[in-house]
Design a protein around this motif. Structure first.
Motif, mmCIF file in Angstrom:
data_model
loop_
_atom_site.group_PDB
_atom_site.id
_atom_site.type_symbol
_atom_site.label_atom_id
_atom_site.label_comp_id
_atom_site.label_asym_id
_atom_site.label_seq_id
_atom_site.Cartn_x
_atom_site.Cartn_y
_atom_site.Cartn_z
ATOM 1 N N PHE A 143 -95.980 -36.667 45.842
ATOM 2 C CA PHE A 143 -95.734 -37.143 44.488
ATOM 3 C C PHE A 143 -94.712 -36.229 43.826
ATOM 4 O O PHE A 143 -94.853 -35.000 43.853
ATOM 5 N N SER A 144 -93.682 -36.811 43.241
ATOM 6 C CA SER A 144 -92.655 -36.030 42.563
ATOM 7 C C SER A 144 -92.166 -36.804 41.352
ATOM 8 O O SER A 144 -91.859 -37.996 41.446
ATOM 9 N N LEU A 145 -92.091 -36.110 40.208
ATOM 10 C CA LEU A 145 -91.675 -36.780 38.983
ATOM 11 C C LEU A 145 -91.137 -35.738 38.007
ATOM 12 O O LEU A 145 -91.685 -34.629 37.909
ATOM 13 N N PRO A 146 -90.073 -36.061 37.282
ATOM 14 C CA PRO A 146 -89.586 -35.132 36.255
ATOM 15 C C PRO A 146 -90.627 -34.918 35.161
ATOM 16 O O PRO A 146 -91.536 -35.724 34.970
ATOM 17 N N VAL A 147 -90.465 -33.835 34.444
ATOM 18 C CA VAL A 147 -91.356 -33.522 33.327
ATOM 19 C C VAL A 147 -90.808 -34.223 32.083
ATOM 20 O O VAL A 147 -89.859 -33.766 31.459
ATOM 21 N N PHE A 148 -91.388 -35.369 31.748
ATOM 22 C CA PHE A 148 -90.933 -36.136 30.593
ATOM 23 C C PHE A 148 -91.426 -35.542 29.282
ATOM 24 O O PHE A 148 -90.762 -35.652 28.253
ATOM 25 N N VAL A 149 -92.603 -34.933 29.322
ATOM 26 C CA VAL A 149 -93.213 -34.339 28.134
ATOM 27 C C VAL A 149 -93.688 -32.944 28.491
ATOM 28 O O VAL A 149 -94.428 -32.768 29.465
ATOM 29 N N GLU A 150 -93.272 -31.948 27.756
ATOM 30 C CA GLU A 150 -93.736 -30.596 28.011
ATOM 31 C C GLU A 150 -95.148 -30.414 27.464
ATOM 32 O O GLU A 150 -95.515 -31.005 26.454
ATOM 33 N N GLY A 151 -95.934 -29.594 28.163
ATOM 34 C CA GLY A 151 -97.300 -29.350 27.721
ATOM 35 C C GLY A 151 -98.266 -29.321 28.883
ATOM 36 O O GLY A 151 -97.900 -29.010 30.021
ATOM 37 N N SER A 152 -99.514 -29.643 28.621
ATOM 38 C CA SER A 152 -100.554 -29.612 29.650
ATOM 39 C C SER A 152 -100.488 -30.871 30.509
ATOM 40 O O SER A 152 -100.237 -31.965 30.013
ATOM 41 N N TYR A 153 -100.731 -30.666 31.816
ATOM 42 C CA TYR A 153 -100.648 -31.763 32.791
ATOM 43 C C TYR A 153 -101.886 -31.776 33.662
ATOM 44 O O TYR A 153 -102.497 -30.727 33.937
ATOM 45 N N GLU A 154 -102.227 -32.972 34.121
ATOM 46 C CA GLU A 154 -103.256 -33.130 35.133
ATOM 47 C C GLU A 154 -102.826 -34.219 36.111
ATOM 48 O O GLU A 154 -102.448 -35.313 35.679
ATOM 49 N N VAL A 155 -102.861 -33.889 37.394
ATOM 50 C CA VAL A 155 -102.543 -34.850 38.452
ATOM 51 C C VAL A 155 -103.786 -35.038 39.304
ATOM 52 O O VAL A 155 -104.348 -34.058 39.812
ATOM 53 N N VAL A 156 -104.219 -36.274 39.447
ATOM 54 C CA VAL A 156 -105.395 -36.598 40.240
ATOM 55 C C VAL A 156 -104.934 -37.280 41.525
ATOM 56 O O VAL A 156 -104.249 -38.308 41.481
ATOM 57 N N LEU A 157 -105.301 -36.711 42.660
ATOM 58 C CA LEU A 157 -104.865 -37.238 43.953
ATOM 59 C C LEU A 157 -105.809 -38.347 44.434
ATOM 60 O O LEU A 157 -106.940 -38.455 43.963
ATOM 61 N N PRO A 158 -105.365 -39.166 45.386
ATOM 62 C CA PRO A 158 -106.249 -40.185 45.969
ATOM 63 C C PRO A 158 -107.449 -39.537 46.647
ATOM 64 O O PRO A 158 -107.445 -38.329 46.927
#
Length: 261
Positions: A143-158
């Motif tokens: 998974f790869s994506l630019p940072v559209f919004v700065e701040g806290s992130y969470e990525v949930v994998l399959p």
């Protein structure tokens, strides 16, 4: 310089500068915008950006937005922007009201695309503290994506995907924490300002398959080495029986040829 050549060079330069504009901007079809997401969006997440990676080569993203529009894109192999294809677009107001793509347009917003970006213009009555959600494409193991919004992130994998084993798994940027909830790995950052988020992951059973292949390779390689060592030893013994392995002292090597002493 020839006048015609000069005119041609200038025209070509203008064409290069305006190439993006010549491609034109078009609205994304309402059928795509109003499509249902594969599963419910995580509206109640407390992070600024919540991304759920699916096991069908897609993902769902929910972003806090405090501006009137949002540009969505990816970077190609040359570092240039390409538009991110989106569908199932939704906007949720601070009071919990959720509207689809057609309703966004009816309220003064729009979703357009050109050869560089997909631009989401929020409804005219958006008060700057709503959330934008959309679905788009991903890849099965990265998974790869630019940072559209700065701040806290969470990525949930399959389900049953992990990132811990080197070579097979990797996460950027650093400074993240992980937690397994059920059978899904959650990756969290408290503050992201990097250009991209990249998560390379693997299916847990892949490690077992790799370990089995590695073990078989080691056994086969060891057996091959042992076989050739035995063949070499047998060949040496046959040479000795035939008297072919006759050692000559160094003094004899330094002496003159026979009959010349």
């Amino acid at each position: 310089m020839n006048k015609r050549l000069l005119v041609g060079v200038v025209a070509f330069a203008i064409l290069l500068v305006t190439a993006g504009c010549l491609g034109g901007t078009s609205s994304v079809a309402s059928e795509r915008l109003d499509a249902d997401p594969d599963a419910a969006y995580e509206w109640d997440s407390e992070v600024d950006a919540h991304i759920t990676v699916q096991d069908n080569g897609r993902f769902r993203g929910v972003y806090d937005v405090n501006s009137s529009s949002m540009e969505l894109y990816r970077f190609d192999g040359f570092g240039s922007k390409t538009p991110l294809p989106v569908e199932a677009v939704r906007y949720r107001y601070a009071n919990g009201t959720v509207i689809n793509g057609s309703e966004i347009r009816a309220r003064g917003g729009d979703v357009t695309q050109n050869d560089r970006i997909t631009n989401v213009t929020l409804p005219a009555d958006a008060n700057g503290d709503g959330k934008l959600a959309f679905s788009s494409t991903s890849t099965p193991k990265r998974f790869s994506l630019p940072v559209f919004v700065e701040g806290s992130y969470e990525v949930v994998l399959p389900p049953n995907r992990r990132v811990d084993f080197p070579v097979f798994g990797a996460v950027q940027p650093a400074g993240y924490e992980t937690e397994v909830v059920g059978d899904r790995l959650h990756i969290q950052w408290s503050n992201v300002t990097d250009r991209n988020i990249v998560v390379q992951f693997y299916l847990q059973r892949d490690l077992g398959i790799f370990a089995l292949i590695a073990a078989i390779s080691i056994l086969v390689g060891g057996a091959g080495i042992l076989y050739y060592r035995r063949e070499i030893e047998a060949l040496r013994e046959r040479r000795e029986e035939l008297g072919l392995d006759v050692e000559i002292d160094d003094d004899e090597r330094r002496g003159p040829p026979p009959g010349m002493g």
